[in-house]
Scaffold this active site. Structure first.
Site, PDB file in Angstrom:
ATOM      1  N   ASP A   1     -19.605 140.258  47.853  1.00  0.00           N
ATOM      2  CA  ASP A   1     -18.175 140.081  47.584  1.00  0.00           C
ATOM      3  C   ASP A   1     -18.059 139.285  46.284  1.00  0.00           C
ATOM      4  O   ASP A   1     -18.238 139.842  45.201  1.00  0.00           O
ATOM      5  CB  ASP A   1     -17.585 139.362  48.808  1.00  0.00           C
ATOM      6  CG  ASP A   1     -16.071 139.344  48.846  1.00  0.00           C
ATOM      7  OD1 ASP A   1     -15.449 139.441  47.790  1.00  0.00           O
ATOM      8  OD2 ASP A   1     -15.493 139.199  49.935  1.00  0.00           O
TER       9      ASP A   1
ATOM     10  N   LYS B   1     -18.336 145.031  46.952  1.00  0.00           N
ATOM     11  CA  LYS B   1     -16.913 144.889  46.603  1.00  0.00           C
ATOM     12  C   LYS B   1     -16.831 144.303  45.197  1.00  0.00           C
ATOM     13  O   LYS B   1     -16.606 143.104  45.002  1.00  0.00           O
ATOM     14  CB  LYS B   1     -16.264 143.958  47.625  1.00  0.00           C
ATOM     15  CG  LYS B   1     -14.791 144.175  47.826  1.00  0.00           C
ATOM     16  CD  LYS B   1     -14.229 143.111  48.757  1.00  0.00           C
ATOM     17  CE  LYS B   1     -13.889 143.654  50.111  1.00  0.00           C
ATOM     18  NZ  LYS B   1     -13.155 142.665  50.947  1.00  0.00           N
TER      19      LYS B   1
HETATM   20  C1  PRP Z   1     -20.128 136.994  54.434  1.00  0.00           C
HETATM   21  C2  PRP Z   1     -21.083 138.142  54.196  1.00  0.00           C
HETATM   22  C3  PRP Z   1     -21.859 137.694  53.002  1.00  0.00           C
HETATM   23  C4  PRP Z   1     -20.871 136.850  52.235  1.00  0.00           C
HETATM   24  C5  PRP Z   1     -20.348 137.628  51.078  1.00  0.00           C
HETATM   25  O1  PRP Z   1     -20.807 136.032  55.173  1.00  0.00           O
HETATM   26  O2  PRP Z   1     -21.916 138.349  55.311  1.00  0.00           O
HETATM   27  O3  PRP Z   1     -22.975 136.904  53.348  1.00  0.00           O
HETATM   28  O4  PRP Z   1     -19.803 136.530  53.141  1.00  0.00           O
HETATM   29  O5  PRP Z   1     -19.409 136.878  50.364  1.00  0.00           O
HETATM   30  P1  PRP Z   1     -19.620 136.352  48.893  1.00  0.00           P
HETATM   31  O6  PRP Z   1     -20.269 137.452  48.083  1.00  0.00           O
HETATM   32  O7  PRP Z   1     -18.210 136.073  48.437  1.00  0.00           O
HETATM   33  O8  PRP Z   1     -20.454 135.123  48.937  1.00  0.00           O
HETATM   34  P2  PRP Z   1     -20.092 134.871  55.986  1.00  0.00           P
HETATM   35  O9  PRP Z   1     -20.224 133.616  55.198  1.00  0.00           O
HETATM   36  O10 PRP Z   1     -18.721 135.321  56.397  1.00  0.00           O
HETATM   37  O11 PRP Z   1     -20.999 134.685  57.261  1.00  0.00           O
HETATM   38  P3  PRP Z   1     -21.400 135.779  58.380  1.00  0.00           P
HETATM   39  O12 PRP Z   1     -22.430 136.680  57.752  1.00  0.00           O
HETATM   40  O13 PRP Z   1     -21.967 134.943  59.476  1.00  0.00           O
HETATM   41  O14 PRP Z   1     -20.152 136.535  58.786  1.00  0.00           O
END
Ligand code: PRP
Length: 180
Positions: free
Chosen positions: A102, A131
């Protein structure tokens, strides 16, 4: 389809096919070498378990927990690295697996730590969803499943407030379900 889902973006079958392709590409690049395939908890667990079964090469599995989102839809901006493997990774090839790229902050932080603190010289990254519109960190994945627009997606490991991870497909969450 789950009643909170507005639209299915990637069906079980589409995911299955794409994961197989990613597994083949990784196997090809490994060329018989042993890799450490590392899942970032929790979101990548479904993707990870399918991906490792698609890799035709010796692998070891490891887990790390990098969290930045808390329970909302927006990143807090801070990446909390909670767990890292105990095995010595120096000199190993490590493929980091995540469900979605993301802003890129999470993956950047993990890759930096693997390189700078844990001495991993060969770090590869593999994400199911990319994304790009949201990227703030300078990082692209070496292996990427599907590009995705800036919509709130859940399922196949992806959550909202820890829910929906068990959906076998990836869909767009109805805005009313996350207070938008
Ligand atoms: C989500 C996803 C990625 C990260 C991406 O993890 O699994 O690791 O966010 O976002 P970024 O590119 O903006 O850093 P999250 O922290 O929600 O934890 P989870 O995997 O336990 O849902």
């Amino acid at each position: 389809m789950h009643r909170d889902i507005a639209e299915v973006l990637f069906s079980e079958e589409a995911i299955r096919q794409r994961v197989r392709e990613l597994g083949r590409a990784i196997s090809h690049d490994l060329a018989g070498r042993e890799a450490v395939v590392m899942a970032l908890l929790k979101g990548s667990v479904l993707f990870f378990s399918d991906l490792v079964r698609s890799i035709d090469a010796p692998v070891k599995v490891e887990f790390a927990w990098a969290s930045s989102y808390g329970k909302g839809t927006e990143s807090s901006g801070e990446v909390l690295l909670k767990v890292f493997p105990e095995e010595d990774l120096r000199g190993r090839m490590v493929v980091v697996v995540d469900d979605i790229l993301d802003t890129g902050r999470t993956l950047s932080a993990v890759v930096d730590r693997l390189r700078n603190e844990l001495g991993v010289t060969d770090v590869r990254t593999c994400v199911l969803l990319d994304k790009k519109a949201r990227r703030t960190a300078r990082i692209e994945a070496d292996y990427s499943g599907f590009p995705v627009d800036d919509v709130f997606v859940v399922g196949y490991g992806l959550d909202y407030a820890d829910r929906y991870r068990n959906l076998p497909y990836i869909g767009v969450l109805k805005p009313g379900c996350y207070g938008a």
